[in-house]
Write a protein that holds these residues in place. Structure first.
Motif, PDB file in Angstrom:
ATOM      1  N   GLY A 106     -28.103 -85.615 -15.113  1.00  0.00           N
ATOM      2  CA  GLY A 106     -28.869 -86.365 -16.084  1.00  0.00           C
ATOM      3  C   GLY A 106     -28.106 -87.547 -16.626  1.00  0.00           C
ATOM      4  O   GLY A 106     -26.870 -87.625 -16.505  1.00  0.00           O
ATOM      5  N   GLY A 107     -28.820 -88.460 -17.216  1.00  0.00           N
ATOM      6  CA  GLY A 107     -28.199 -89.621 -17.832  1.00  0.00           C
ATOM      7  C   GLY A 107     -29.097 -90.209 -18.898  1.00  0.00           C
ATOM      8  O   GLY A 107     -30.322 -90.073 -18.838  1.00  0.00           O
ATOM      9  N   THR A 108     -28.502 -90.854 -19.900  1.00  0.00           N
ATOM     10  CA  THR A 108     -29.260 -91.494 -20.973  1.00  0.00           C
ATOM     11  C   THR A 108     -28.648 -92.861 -21.264  1.00  0.00           C
ATOM     12  O   THR A 108     -27.438 -92.980 -21.461  1.00  0.00           O
ATOM     13  N   TYR A 109     -29.522 -93.863 -21.282  1.00  0.00           N
ATOM     14  CA  TYR A 109     -29.092 -95.237 -21.549  1.00  0.00           C
ATOM     15  C   TYR A 109     -29.808 -95.757 -22.789  1.00  0.00           C
ATOM     16  O   TYR A 109     -31.008 -95.514 -22.974  1.00  0.00           O
ATOM     17  N   LEU A 110     -29.069 -96.475 -23.639  1.00  0.00           N
ATOM     18  CA  LEU A 110     -29.650 -97.077 -24.839  1.00  0.00           C
ATOM     19  C   LEU A 110     -29.312 -98.560 -24.900  1.00  0.00           C
ATOM     20  O   LEU A 110     -28.176 -98.962 -24.635  1.00  0.00           O
ATOM     21  N   TYR A 111     -30.351 -99.338 -25.236  1.00  0.00           N
ATOM     22  CA  TYR A 111     -30.147-100.765 -25.490  1.00  0.00           C
ATOM     23  C   TYR A 111     -30.746-101.102 -26.849  1.00  0.00           C
ATOM     24  O   TYR A 111     -31.897-100.735 -27.137  1.00  0.00           O
ATOM     25  N   SER A 156     -25.309-101.586 -25.892  1.00  0.00           N
ATOM     26  CA  SER A 156     -25.736-101.370 -24.507  1.00  0.00           C
ATOM     27  C   SER A 156     -24.823-100.301 -23.916  1.00  0.00           C
ATOM     28  O   SER A 156     -23.649-100.562 -23.639  1.00  0.00           O
ATOM     29  N   THR A 157     -25.347 -99.077 -23.774  1.00  0.00           N
ATOM     30  CA  THR A 157     -24.465 -97.986 -23.387  1.00  0.00           C
ATOM     31  C   THR A 157     -25.177 -96.904 -22.596  1.00  0.00           C
ATOM     32  O   THR A 157     -26.295 -96.511 -22.927  1.00  0.00           O
ATOM     33  N   LEU A 158     -24.533 -96.461 -21.536  1.00  0.00           N
ATOM     34  CA  LEU A 158     -24.928 -95.250 -20.824  1.00  0.00           C
ATOM     35  C   LEU A 158     -24.119 -94.124 -21.452  1.00  0.00           C
ATOM     36  O   LEU A 158     -23.024 -93.811 -21.020  1.00  0.00           O
ATOM     37  N   TYR A 159     -24.651 -93.529 -22.530  1.00  0.00           N
ATOM     38  CA  TYR A 159     -23.844 -92.587 -23.291  1.00  0.00           C
ATOM     39  C   TYR A 159     -23.942 -91.152 -22.779  1.00  0.00           C
ATOM     40  O   TYR A 159     -23.210 -90.275 -23.246  1.00  0.00           O
ATOM     41  N   GLU A 160     -24.853 -90.899 -21.836  1.00  0.00           N
ATOM     42  CA  GLU A 160     -24.882 -89.604 -21.166  1.00  0.00           C
ATOM     43  C   GLU A 160     -24.912 -89.816 -19.661  1.00  0.00           C
ATOM     44  O   GLU A 160     -25.701 -90.610 -19.151  1.00  0.00           O
ATOM     45  N   ALA A 161     -24.049 -89.099 -18.945  1.00  0.00           N
ATOM     46  CA  ALA A 161     -24.035 -89.065 -17.484  1.00  0.00           C
ATOM     47  C   ALA A 161     -23.319 -87.768 -17.111  1.00  0.00           C
ATOM     48  O   ALA A 161     -22.095 -87.683 -17.163  1.00  0.00           O
ATOM     49  N   TYR A 162     -24.097 -86.733 -16.771  1.00  0.00           N
ATOM     50  CA  TYR A 162     -23.517 -85.398 -16.676  1.00  0.00           C
ATOM     51  C   TYR A 162     -24.069 -84.608 -15.490  1.00  0.00           C
ATOM     52  O   TYR A 162     -25.140 -84.904 -14.952  1.00  0.00           O
ATOM     53  N   LEU A 163     -23.311 -83.586 -15.128  1.00  0.00           N
ATOM     54  CA  LEU A 163     -23.717 -82.570 -14.167  1.00  0.00           C
ATOM     55  C   LEU A 163     -23.866 -81.264 -14.943  1.00  0.00           C
ATOM     56  O   LEU A 163     -22.975 -80.899 -15.709  1.00  0.00           O
ATOM     57  N   GLN A 164     -24.996 -80.559 -14.740  1.00  0.00           N
ATOM     58  CA  GLN A 164     -25.292 -79.370 -15.548  1.00  0.00           C
ATOM     59  C   GLN A 164     -25.693 -78.191 -14.682  1.00  0.00           C
ATOM     60  O   GLN A 164     -26.405 -78.338 -13.694  1.00  0.00           O
ATOM     61  N   LYS A 173     -21.818 -77.797 -18.662  1.00  0.00           N
ATOM     62  CA  LYS A 173     -22.122 -79.225 -18.563  1.00  0.00           C
ATOM     63  C   LYS A 173     -20.814 -79.999 -18.516  1.00  0.00           C
ATOM     64  O   LYS A 173     -19.905 -79.766 -19.320  1.00  0.00           O
ATOM     65  N   LEU A 174     -20.722 -80.949 -17.580  1.00  0.00           N
ATOM     66  CA  LEU A 174     -19.511 -81.737 -17.387  1.00  0.00           C
ATOM     67  C   LEU A 174     -19.873 -83.208 -17.360  1.00  0.00           C
ATOM     68  O   LEU A 174     -20.780 -83.621 -16.636  1.00  0.00           O
ATOM     69  N   GLY A 175     -19.162 -84.007 -18.181  1.00  0.00           N
ATOM     70  CA  GLY A 175     -19.395 -85.444 -18.192  1.00  0.00           C
ATOM     71  C   GLY A 175     -19.638 -85.974 -19.592  1.00  0.00           C
ATOM     72  O   GLY A 175     -19.245 -85.360 -20.587  1.00  0.00           O
ATOM     73  N   ASP A 176     -20.302 -87.124 -19.678  1.00  0.00           N
ATOM     74  CA  ASP A 176     -20.644 -87.740 -20.960  1.00  0.00           C
ATOM     75  C   ASP A 176     -21.910 -87.067 -21.483  1.00  0.00           C
ATOM     76  O   ASP A 176     -22.925 -87.015 -20.776  1.00  0.00           O
ATOM     77  N   GLN A 177     -21.889 -86.599 -22.725  1.00  0.00           N
ATOM     78  CA  GLN A 177     -22.976 -85.756 -23.210  1.00  0.00           C
ATOM     79  C   GLN A 177     -23.037 -85.750 -24.736  1.00  0.00           C
ATOM     80  O   GLN A 177     -22.073 -86.093 -25.423  1.00  0.00           O
TER      81      GLN A 177
END
Length: 527
Positions: A106-111, A156-164, A173-177
């Motif tokens: 999964g991933g989450t981006y905010l602008y 401007s950030t991809l603040y979540e990028a993880y493997l679950q 869960k491993l990564g940005d979360q």
């Protein structure tokens, strides 16, 4: 003040592209197994005997969601201190892909962009242009300055990028979360939540017991666009929204790195009883033990009782200075009617005192505060923290009063777990010993479209030895939900307004703001 140098354009965006690439490659590589399987032919005899069962739709392994959020903040400060106002809006996009076998990415981006001509964060802190944040206090001609706790600049950030991995008993869960533990949580009260970088593992041992271990080495606060190896209390104004480190000697505009925190939790649940024992190892800051428990009775008014206990001491190189804090809290509540609930909570933090010869870098001032460098985690915001027979003299003998809780990831955010924390402040934010009581009530209309939360809290910061700083806060929080959530992409549309009014006594003696008013209006569409 100055800020830490911004990462280069290439370095910042290459880092984000790498993270996006990892998620994209994982998604693409999972494409082969999701091809529709061929349906075997039904034998003729069986087909005549009974109709074939209806086929079930294959769940879509790809999911998405997010929100569009617009915010307007105003802070009304006392005379002589410039007021603050900021408007900003953001779009938040989340996507996840389920590989099957309990594994997903999964991933989450905010602008966010205020479209005010001052979107560059550097324009708020460098130079002399109209975008620069005015120094507080300020008596110049400007009616307001930016409130960069929102912030008033671009994100401007991809603040979540993880493997679950997730099954009924095991979660990893491993990564940005985004995480939610009592003293390291999402703090999602602005445009974006706080995020962490590391790994989290939870195991359910049995029907009643579960445990969790976690290590997070970096974090991204609510007004940042990248992860850093510091905390809210191991920097000194080197990036926006930082409350600084008090009297621990970190020069303004600099950051002291640390290696994040380790965390462990043991949880128990049986019927109406729920309890958790937490352990935090904040690298080179403090070690903390935290207990929380609740019990609810099956009775007409749904009464409940909750307790919280904590103990914290400095560790390693003690970047925040000497920390020695204990917290005792209790809360009770009832729901006398279907749509109405009330609660009352109290927290107590005992004061600690040491009589010492101050170092040559520090003096106890006439207003009862330490000036200079003293490696203690000291009360702030107008709570007196020292007494001496030689005020203003560096190196003199003084009694130092301390005992407040050091919270590296919620300091000044008012998002900590204390029962008495309010919208604009609480005991952890004031870094102060003392006592507090908070009354709160929640009301819903029958159609659940209006929610009202109101509270009033009393705080007595400080001690009889150094002086007391009584403070009160009244909060009102109203949300209107435009229409009910059904099927489809629409997940909610609401407008929310929060108002906080705070008054503080004895500011002429000890400092701080005698009064303060805060308005926050949020419009949000969820999809």
């Amino acid at each position: 003040g100055t800020r830490e140098p911004a990462p280069s354009f290439g370095g910042l965006y290459m880092s984000k592209l790498v993270r996006l690439g990892v998620v994209f490659v994982a998604m693409v590589s999972a494409g082969t197994p999701i091809a529709l399987a061929k349906t075997p032919a039904t034998p003729a005899v069986l087909a005549q005997a009974s109709p074939a069962p209806k086929s079930k739709a294959t769940p879509n392994p790809f999911s998405y969601g997010g929100y569009i959020r617009a915010y307007y903040f105003t802070r009304t400060n006392p005379p002589g201190v410039i007021n603050q106002a900021t408007y900003n809006q953001a779009v938040n996009l989340h996507a996840a892909y389920d590989f099957g076998g309990h594994l997903s990415v999964g991933g989450t981006y905010l602008y966010a962009d205020p479209f005010n001509g001052c979107g560059d964060p550097a324009s708020h802190y460098f130079g002399t242009g109209p975008c620069r944040v005015k120094v507080l206090p300020h008596t110049g001609p400007y009616p307001t300055t930016w409130d960069d706790t929102l912030p008033g600049f671009r994100l401007s950030t991809l603040y979540e990028a993880y493997l679950q991995y997730k099954d009924p008993a095991l979660y990893a869960k491993l990564g940005d979360q985004v995480i939610n533990t009592p003293w390291a949580n999402s703090s999602d009260g602005r445009l974006k939540p706080v995020a962490f970088q590391g790994g989290d593992l939870t195991d359910t041992f049995s029907k009643n017991w579960n445990g969790e271990i976690m290590y997070m080495d970096r974090w991204e606060n609510r007004v940042q666009s990248d992860f850093v190896d510091s905390t809210l209390i191991t920097n000194n104004g080197a990036y926006p929204d930082s409350p600084g480190v008090g009297n621990t000697g970190i020069p303004r505009g600099t950051v002291v790195a640390n290696n994040g925190f380790g965390y462990g939790r043991l949880g128990f649940a049986a019927g109406a009883l729920k309890a958790n024992l937490h352990y935090y190892a904040f690298n080179n800051i403090a070690n903390a033990i935290w207990f929380d428990g609740t019990y609810g009775w099956k009775a007409p008014a749904k009464p409940f009782l909750a307790v919280q206990l904590g103990s914290e001491t400095e560790t390693g190189s003690a970047l925040a200075g000497k920390v020695d804090s204990q917290i005792f809290g209790i809360q009770g509540g009832i729901s006398p009617w279907k749509n109405v609930s009330f609660s009352v909570g109290a927290d107590f933090i005992p004061v600690k005192r040491n009589t010492i010869a101050l170092p040559a870098t520090a003096a106890c001032m006439p207003n009862g505060s330490i000036a200079g460098t003293l490696m203690y985690w000291l009360p702030a915001g107008g709570t007196p923290n020292c007494t001496t027979a030689a005020p203003g003299v560096k190196g003199a003998v003084a009694t130092v009063y301390y005992g407040g809780w050091a919270s590296p990831y919620t300091d000044a955010y008012a998002t900590d777990p204390l029962f008495t924390t309010s919208i604009s402040q609480g005991m952890a934010d004031r870094r102060s010993p003392g006592s507090s009581v908070k009354l709160a009530g929640t009301f819903f209309t029958d159609n659940k479209q209006v929610r009202l939360i109101a509270s009033h809290a009393w705080y007595v910061y400080g001690s009889s030895g150094a002086g007391l700083s009584p403070t009160q806060e009244t909060d009102v929080d109203v949300t209107y939900f435009f229409s009910k959530v059904g099927t489809g992409a629409y997940h909610g549309w609401s407008i929310r307004h929060r108002y906080a009014e705070r008054s503080q006594a004895h500011t002429a003696l000890f400092g701080g703001f005698p009064d303060f008013k805060y308005n926050r209006t949020q419009l949000e569409y969820d999809f």
